[in-house]
Design a protein around this motif. Structure first.
Motif, short mmCIF file in Angstrom:
data_model
loop_
_atom_site.label_atom_id
_atom_site.label_comp_id
_atom_site.label_asym_id
_atom_site.label_seq_id
_atom_site.Cartn_x
_atom_site.Cartn_y
_atom_site.Cartn_z
N LEU A 79 74.62 -27.99 29.26
CA LEU A 79 73.77 -28.05 28.07
C LEU A 79 74.31 -29.07 27.08
O LEU A 79 75.47 -29.48 27.15
N ARG A 80 73.45 -29.45 26.14
CA ARG A 80 73.90 -30.29 25.03
C ARG A 80 73.23 -29.79 23.76
O ARG A 80 72.13 -29.23 23.79
N VAL A 81 73.91 -29.97 22.64
CA VAL A 81 73.36 -29.58 21.34
C VAL A 81 72.41 -30.66 20.86
O VAL A 81 72.78 -31.84 20.80
N VAL A 82 71.16 -30.26 20.55
CA VAL A 82 70.14 -31.23 20.15
C VAL A 82 69.69 -31.02 18.70
O VAL A 82 68.75 -31.66 18.25
N GLY A 83 70.39 -30.16 17.98
CA GLY A 83 70.07 -29.96 16.57
C GLY A 83 70.65 -28.66 16.06
O GLY A 83 71.26 -27.89 16.82
N HIS A 84 70.51 -28.45 14.75
CA HIS A 84 71.01 -27.24 14.10
C HIS A 84 69.93 -26.73 13.14
O HIS A 84 69.15 -27.51 12.60
N THR A 85 69.91 -25.43 12.93
CA THR A 85 69.07 -24.88 11.89
C THR A 85 69.84 -24.89 10.57
O THR A 85 71.05 -25.08 10.54
N ARG A 86 69.13 -24.66 9.48
CA ARG A 86 69.81 -24.57 8.19
C ARG A 86 70.56 -23.25 8.09
O ARG A 86 70.12 -22.24 8.63
N PRO A 87 71.70 -23.24 7.39
CA PRO A 87 72.48 -22.00 7.30
C PRO A 87 71.75 -20.89 6.56
O PRO A 87 71.00 -21.13 5.61
N THR A 88 72.00 -19.68 7.01
CA THR A 88 71.53 -18.46 6.36
C THR A 88 72.70 -17.48 6.32
O THR A 88 73.71 -17.68 7.00
N PRO A 89 72.60 -16.41 5.53
CA PRO A 89 73.70 -15.44 5.49
C PRO A 89 74.03 -14.89 6.88
O PRO A 89 73.13 -14.61 7.68
N GLY A 90 75.31 -14.75 7.15
CA GLY A 90 75.76 -14.31 8.47
C GLY A 90 75.52 -12.82 8.72
O GLY A 90 74.91 -12.11 7.91
N LEU A 91 75.99 -12.35 9.85
CA LEU A 91 75.74 -10.99 10.31
C LEU A 91 76.53 -9.99 9.46
O LEU A 91 77.76 -9.97 9.52
N PRO A 92 75.86 -9.16 8.65
CA PRO A 92 76.58 -8.31 7.71
C PRO A 92 77.13 -7.04 8.34
O PRO A 92 76.54 -6.47 9.28
N LEU A 93 78.25 -6.59 7.81
CA LEU A 93 78.76 -5.27 8.12
C LEU A 93 78.05 -4.27 7.22
O LEU A 93 77.81 -4.54 6.03
N ILE A 94 77.69 -3.11 7.78
CA ILE A 94 76.92 -2.12 7.03
C ILE A 94 77.54 -0.73 7.22
O ILE A 94 78.32 -0.50 8.14
N THR A 95 77.15 0.18 6.35
CA THR A 95 77.50 1.58 6.49
C THR A 95 76.26 2.39 6.11
O THR A 95 75.31 1.86 5.52
N ALA A 96 76.26 3.66 6.47
CA ALA A 96 75.10 4.51 6.18
C ALA A 96 74.86 4.60 4.68
O ALA A 96 75.79 4.57 3.87
N ALA A 97 73.59 4.71 4.31
CA ALA A 97 73.23 4.84 2.91
C ALA A 97 73.92 6.06 2.31
O ALA A 97 74.06 7.10 2.95
N GLY A 98 74.36 5.91 1.07
CA GLY A 98 75.03 7.01 0.38
C GLY A 98 76.54 6.98 0.52
O GLY A 98 77.23 7.72 -0.18
N ARG A 99 77.04 6.14 1.43
CA ARG A 99 78.48 6.02 1.59
C ARG A 99 78.99 4.86 0.73
O ARG A 99 78.34 3.81 0.65
N ASP A 100 80.13 5.01 0.10
CA ASP A 100 80.70 3.96 -0.74
C ASP A 100 81.21 2.82 0.15
O ASP A 100 82.13 3.03 0.95
N PRO A 101 80.65 1.62 0.03
CA PRO A 101 81.09 0.53 0.90
C PRO A 101 82.39 -0.12 0.45
O PRO A 101 83.01 -0.85 1.23
N ALA A 102 82.83 0.12 -0.79
CA ALA A 102 84.00 -0.60 -1.32
C ALA A 102 85.28 -0.36 -0.51
O ALA A 102 85.97 -1.33 -0.14
N PRO A 103 85.66 0.88 -0.19
CA PRO A 103 86.88 1.05 0.60
C PRO A 103 86.75 0.51 2.01
O PRO A 103 87.74 0.05 2.60
N LEU A 104 85.55 0.50 2.55
CA LEU A 104 85.33 -0.08 3.87
C LEU A 104 85.55 -1.59 3.82
O LEU A 104 86.13 -2.18 4.73
N ALA A 105 85.08 -2.22 2.74
CA ALA A 105 85.28 -3.66 2.58
C ALA A 105 86.76 -3.98 2.43
O ALA A 105 87.27 -4.94 3.03
#
Length: 255
Positions: free
Chosen positions: A182-208
């Protein structure tokens, strides 16, 4: 509780992900948070993402903005140090067969291999990139995974694919028999990467905090294998601002 890092947890880097999870788990213990001893690998992604027992998982930008927003909490976004992208952002590379001339837009009337219609990198990114030119891929082939899309192009079952740049690194490292065709023939524009998530209601700060500490402590060889540089905070609004193109079912019938 459930933990999963399934988006880049390929068989070839499973041991590295296991060691990474061990570091996260140890850092969570320092935060007073109990965590499962092992990553879950035998559930569907949607089952994991929507489980109220999700402690830490990773999703894609398109599922987050179309279905998960408001139902999960953002923890942070891993930075993979991609050239040409801000920390934590990513893009797709367009790949075609090495002997097939042209740039990405020259393949607009040919067959696009895509991993899934809910994929930011494999479906939304290429369609959004072409939409800036007033174009749209209408001949498509669903493959189920980025590495299968790359293989479909290499083997002539499709003509072009948009591969998440982190997945492309993994393909180059672990599937050279595909990448060299294969060869690279172009790129898309950047978008936010794949986020880490936790269930709603859980504090994400200590996980981060725990995840950032684990990334800082990761062994050099594992860091290189996983391509991890750090953890960044990207606002939900940045994910929600990315356009969502129509699914392939609204195009010419998938072949």
């Amino acid at each position: 509780m459930i933990a999963s890092l399934a988006m880049y947890d390929w068989p070839q880097v499973r041991a590295e992900h296991d060691r990474f999870w061990s570091l996260i788990r140890a850092a969570l213990a320092e935060e007073g948070i109990a965590a499962p001893p092992a990553l879950t690998r035998d559930e569907s992604l949607w089952t994991l993402w929507e489980s109220p027992d999700l402690l830490l998982g990773q999703t894609c930008g398109m599922p987050y903005r179309t279905r998960l927003h408001g139902r999960v909490a953002l923890v942070g976004t891993p930075d993979h140090g991609l050239p040409g992208a801000a920390p934590g952002w990513y893009y797709s590379v367009f790949v075609a067969r090495a002997d097939d001339p042209g740039e990405a837009h020259d393949f607009i009337d040919r067959t696009l291999a895509f991993n899934g219609q809910d994929s930011q990198s494999g479906w939304a990114a290429p369609q959004n990139e072409m939409a800036r030119r007033g174009l749209r891929f209408t001949h498509t082939r669903h493959t189920g995974a980025h590495r299968d899309s790359a293989r479909a192009v290499a083997e002539g079952r499709a003509d072009i694919a948009a591969i998440d740049a982190v997945s492309w690194r993994l393909i180059e490292a672990h599937h050279p028999e595909v990448a060299t065709r294969l060869r690279v023939v172009g790129h898309t524009r950047p978008t936010p990467g794949l986020p880490l998530i936790t269930a709603a209601g859980r504090d994400p700060a200590p996980l981060a905090r725990a995840t950032a500490a684990a990334i800082a402590a990761i062994a050099p060889a594992d860091r290189a294998a996983l391509g991890l540089r750090g953890l960044v905070t990207i606002a939900a609004e940045a994910y929600l601002a990315v356009p969502t193109p129509p699914p392939p079912s609204q195009d010419v019938p998938v072949n």
